[in-house]
Design an enzyme around this catalytic site. Structure first.
Site, PDB file in Angstrom:
ATOM      1  N   HIS A 220      -6.812  -2.728  -0.769  1.00  0.00           N
ATOM      2  CA  HIS A 220      -7.939  -1.957  -1.298  1.00  0.00           C
ATOM      3  C   HIS A 220      -7.929  -1.984  -2.833  1.00  0.00           C
ATOM      4  CE1 HIS A 220      -8.738  -0.501   2.697  1.00  0.00           C
ATOM      5  NE2 HIS A 220      -9.632   0.393   2.276  1.00  0.00           N
ATOM      6  N   HIS A 274      -0.092   3.796   1.293  1.00  0.00           N
ATOM      7  CA  HIS A 274       0.639   2.955   0.342  1.00  0.00           C
ATOM      8  C   HIS A 274       1.576   3.801  -0.517  1.00  0.00           C
ATOM      9  CE1 HIS A 274      -1.410  -0.882   1.050  1.00  0.00           C
ATOM     10  NE2 HIS A 274      -2.544  -0.211   1.119  1.00  0.00           N
TER      11      HIS A 274
END
Length: 370
Positions: A220, A274
């Site tokens: 992303h 993440h």
């Protein structure tokens, strides 16, 4: 009429301007230093006239999608083919299984964050990183009618996105780092199981577990910084944000895409998809690739001709050369001298900053001074 009154009618440096450059080289002063000794800085004025003249020509709309679109795309056919190959490579990297790294019970301490949905959905990333910049490119095209700018901006953006995607997914598959929510991906019922070596024996959904081994780097984030970083560079060139006039409002505009990319990166940490290292590495990859891809088609944003692509200025030089072809031999020599000055002073081709070759006229002037 005094000689300096004739300079606005010339496209490149006048004879007297070249004489001033020669004199400054003789005295050993730099162009910046000599600007303080004279109220008339000819090279800077010529740069400004060159830039304004180029803008007026772009706005004439003589190179549109209908008139030159096919020709420009045909020249870059091999680039579009390479984009298709990158798409196939990216699909392959996404389909294969990542490296399943050893995950012991002691390591689960940092991998037990809750499994949450994405704040920024997967489909929203291409909208921000690809669709939004292309819409802005089209708005600029409607205003300037320059197919070179539109084609190279879209091509550079797509290369930035796809090269970043290939690098990101290749590293993901090679590293196989578990996500912060890996425990709940591996053991959805909360009951952890390990083999005799202490490695996990997951009994969750296979696709969910597969995604759980793709933490480093953040896709992303890398996609967002690749697309929106390219857009930021594009806007800084079009707005001439580094023209030394001190308009900070321009910086606020070019920082907006970077702010949006940063918020996407922060959301990945907030969603526990993440680690912060993943986000940092993804943003760095995206920015570096975006910068390389932008500079492949456009001059640096701080350059006086940073508002347009290299191809446009090359086309202008070729058009001037063709227009001056029927002229006499003296006219051809003058055009060649202008092209040399244009490469050194204005950097239309390759941003060359090499010193101008001494012309015959300068030799005569120099010998006259002696």
């Amino acid at each position: 009429m005094a000689w300096w009154d004739l300079r606005p009618f010339f496209r490149f440096q006048s004879i007297s301007t070249r004489f001033q450059d020669l004199s400054r080289r003789r005295l050993g002063f730099s162009a910046l230093t000599s600007a303080h000794f004279s109220s008339i800085n000819s090279p800077l004025i010529d740069k400004k006239n060159e830039e304004e003249f180029g803008q007026r020509e772009v706005q004439l709309g003589s190179h549109t999608m209908s008139s030159h679109g096919y020709a420009v795309a045909r020249v870059h056919m091999h680039d579009w083919i390479m984009l298709l190959l990158l798409v196939l490579i990216e699909i392959t990297l996404y389909m294969i299984h990542p490296f399943y790294r050893f995950v012991g019970k002691e390591m689960m301490t940092d991998l037990k964050y809750p499994l949450k949905s994405n704040t920024v959905p997967v489909w929203a990333v291409p909208m921000l990183a690809i669709v939004l910049p292309i819409v802005i490119f089209l708005v600029v095209y409607v205003r300037r009618r320059d197919i070179y700018d539109l084609h190279h901006a879209i091509l550079g953006l797509l290369f930035s996105i796809l090269v970043t995607a290939v690098i990101t997914d290749a590293i993901k598959d090679a590293v196989g780092r578990p996500r912060p929510d890996f425990f709940w991906r591996c053991f959805p019922d909360g009951k952890d199981v390990y083999d005799k070596w202490g490695d996990v024996i997951c009994h969750g959904d296979k696709n969910v577990i597969k995604e759980g081994h793709k933490s480093f780097p953040s896709g992303h984030t890398s996609w967002s910084f690749a697309g929106l970083g390219f857009l930021s560079l594009y806007l800084s060139g079009k707005l001439k944000a580094f023209d030394r006039k001190g308009h900070v409002a321009k910086l606020c505009i070019i920082f907006l895409p970077l702010l949006a990319a940063s918020l996407v990166a922060v959301s990945r940490v907030d969603d526990y998809w993440h680690h912060w290292q993943d986000v940092f590495a993804g943003g760095l990859i995206g920015l570096v690739v975006a910068t390389f891809c932008y500079l492949q088609f456009f001059p640096p944003p701080h350059h006086p001709e940073g508002w347009g692509p290299y191809a446009y200025f090359t086309m202008l030089e070729e058009s001037r050369g063709m227009a001056q072809g029927p002229n006499s031999q003296n006219g051809s020599q003058e055009a060649q001298s202008e092209n040399q000055d244009g490469q050194s002073q204005h950097g239309c081709i390759g941003l060359s900053l090499a010193e101008n070759q001494t012309s015959t006229l300068e030799d005569e002037l120099e010998s006259g001074r002696r």
